[in-house]
Design an enzyme around this catalytic site. Structure first.
Site, PDB file in Angstrom:
ATOM      1  N   TYR A 119     -90.619  86.743  -7.519  1.00  0.00           N
ATOM      2  CA  TYR A 119     -89.204  87.120  -7.521  1.00  0.00           C
ATOM      3  C   TYR A 119     -88.401  85.933  -7.027  1.00  0.00           C
ATOM      4  O   TYR A 119     -88.765  85.286  -6.036  1.00  0.00           O
ATOM      5  CB  TYR A 119     -88.972  88.321  -6.601  1.00  0.00           C
ATOM      6  CG  TYR A 119     -87.517  88.700  -6.424  1.00  0.00           C
ATOM      7  CD1 TYR A 119     -86.921  89.631  -7.260  1.00  0.00           C
ATOM      8  CD2 TYR A 119     -86.746  88.127  -5.415  1.00  0.00           C
ATOM      9  CE1 TYR A 119     -85.581  89.986  -7.096  1.00  0.00           C
ATOM     10  CE2 TYR A 119     -85.416  88.468  -5.246  1.00  0.00           C
ATOM     11  CZ  TYR A 119     -84.837  89.391  -6.090  1.00  0.00           C
ATOM     12  OH  TYR A 119     -83.514  89.732  -5.939  1.00  0.00           O
ATOM     13  N   GLU A 207     -80.689  86.469 -10.690  1.00  0.00           N
ATOM     14  CA  GLU A 207     -81.892  87.173 -10.225  1.00  0.00           C
ATOM     15  C   GLU A 207     -82.937  87.145 -11.330  1.00  0.00           C
ATOM     16  O   GLU A 207     -82.700  87.654 -12.425  1.00  0.00           O
ATOM     17  CB  GLU A 207     -81.557  88.619  -9.845  1.00  0.00           C
ATOM     18  CG  GLU A 207     -82.745  89.382  -9.271  1.00  0.00           C
ATOM     19  CD  GLU A 207     -82.388  90.817  -8.927  1.00  0.00           C
ATOM     20  OE1 GLU A 207     -82.629  91.224  -7.782  1.00  0.00           O
ATOM     21  OE2 GLU A 207     -81.860  91.515  -9.810  1.00  0.00           O
TER      22      GLU A 207
END
Length: 412
Positions: A119, A207
């Site tokens: 991530y 993101e």
């Protein structure tokens, strides 16, 4: 609506593409278009994703009952059939609520087989007023869940505004992603490229979940969420031309045309306030006295009588509204402008619910006189708590009447 390849390969000011690695593929807007994309990819390992402004698509379902908005498939024919199930149907996820979001495109890509899923996010940190990079080796899942279960798995890196992401910092960030040594250098370069996009494209959020290392040690962004600063739209025309207004609430889009910040909520008391902080405080005090705000509406510092009337139209577009609270602190915005718009809106829109007004600041006395001489039954209250308590009580009267099929009209 655009695809990952467009976001990551568009050219910045120097004309050089950003070059972040993504799976081969493209967006399509028809089943036949999806078939053509799949055909060109020439592989039996394909993924088709419903494109809608929501996360959790894989676990979502459609208004037709069809399950799942992300599918692994093997042939162009399967892609075409699934595109028919996806396109122009509403997908319902945890984020959309029961209303769902219409799928306006599909994204067809070659399936990449991954070794590690990480991530990575670049955000603006309000506390330091600087960008921060958030990284975790536990990607491909709900990052909020990861943070709650194992906070030590989340790493944050503040970015110096002048230096940007240095080679050393990029290497540090890459080191916590869980990739093998074969992918470390490419991961560090990817971090730098993503920050370059963030900086040059006036982004507020990037993101990547997951950012993956494939079995052949390539680093690919498998999925992404981008946010951009609305105030920079004039210099980011290419990016803002991708905006798909069908994915946004029509009333919120209409509000933006009048420079109103408007967000629908699920309560029954309409709010018209100037300033985001005051709007939040207003909603809090309404809740304190037992009410529920129907919206967040910040009319900003440049409100005009027409803006105020437009704001009332938006508030009254919700049938559940049983009262309106106008809370204006006149600094840049003039109270008499607010009063003029308030009076016009009350007359022109046939308002039938109680209006409680608290005006303080520039031209307050003039505004109060205008309201008094209008002959309209608008309830002016000077203190915030007293005003909030009054609008909650009056709204409850309207709501209780509606619940038994009666109608209460307030004489204006």
């Amino acid at each position: 609506m655009c695809c990952l390849s467009a976001l990551f390969t568009l050219a910045p000011g120097d004309g050089v593409p950003y070059g972040v690695g993504v799976p081969a593929g493209d967006a399509a807007f028809t089943p036949e278009g999806a078939y053509d994309v799949a055909k060109k990819l020439n592989t039996e390992d394909l993924v088709i994703k419903a494109q809608a402004l929501t996360g959790g698509r894989g676990k979502g379902h459609f208004d037709t009952g069809f399950q799942g908005g992300v599918k692994l498939v093997n042939t162009p024919e399967e892609v075409r059939d699934l595109a028919k199930e996806f396109l122009h149907h509403k997908i319902i996820t945890k984020q959309t609520g029961a209303a769902g979001k219409e799928v306006t495109a599909v994204y067809v890509v070659e399936r990449a087989f991954t070794r590690t899923e990480a991530y990575l996010a670049i955000l603006l940190d309000r506390a330091t007023q600087k960008p921060i990079i958030v990284a975790s080796a536990q990607g491909g899942m709900d990052i909020e869940g990861v943070a709650a279960k194992d906070p030590s798995a989340i790493h944050t890196f503040p970015v110096d505004l002048e230096a940007g992401v240095t080679d050393a910092q990029a290497a540090d960030i890459a080191s916590v992603l869980g990739f093998t040594s074969h992918a470390q250098a490419e991961a560090a370069e990817t971090v730098k490229k993503l920050y370059k996009i963030f900086n040059e494209r006036d982004s507020t959020q990037i993101e990547i979940n997951p950012l993956s290392e494939t079995i052949d040690h390539k680093v690919l962004a498998m999925d992404a969420k981008f946010g951009f600063d609305d105030n920079a739209s004039y210099r980011q025309e290419e990016v803002f031309n991708w905006r798909d207004l069908t994915q946004e609430d029509p009333d919120e889009v209409e509000a933006s045309k009048s420079n109103l910040n408007f967000i629908k909520l699920d309560g029954n008391i309409g709010c018209l306030v100037n300033g985001a902080g005051l709007a939040m405080a207003t909603m809090d005090v309404i809740t304190l006295y037992g009410g529920k705000p129907a919206n967040f509406l910040d009319c900003g510092g440049g409100a005009t009588p027409q803006t105020i009337e437009n704001a009332f139209k938006l508030i009254l577009s919700e049938a559940a509204v049983s009262g309106i609270f106008v809370n204006i602190f006149g600094g840049i915005v003039r109270c008499d402008y607010v009063a003029e718009g308030l009076i016009a809106a009350t007359k022109n829109l046939g308002v039938e619910v109680p209006i409680v007004v608290r005006l303080q600041g520039t031209n307050f006395e003039k505004a109060a006189k205008m309201i008094e001489e209008s002959g309209l039954k608008i309830y002016a209250v000077n203190e915030l708590d007293a005003a909030a308590e009054k609008v909650v009580k009056m709204s409850n009267i309207v709501q209780n009447a509606r619940d038994i099929g009666a109608k209460v009209n307030f004489e204006f």
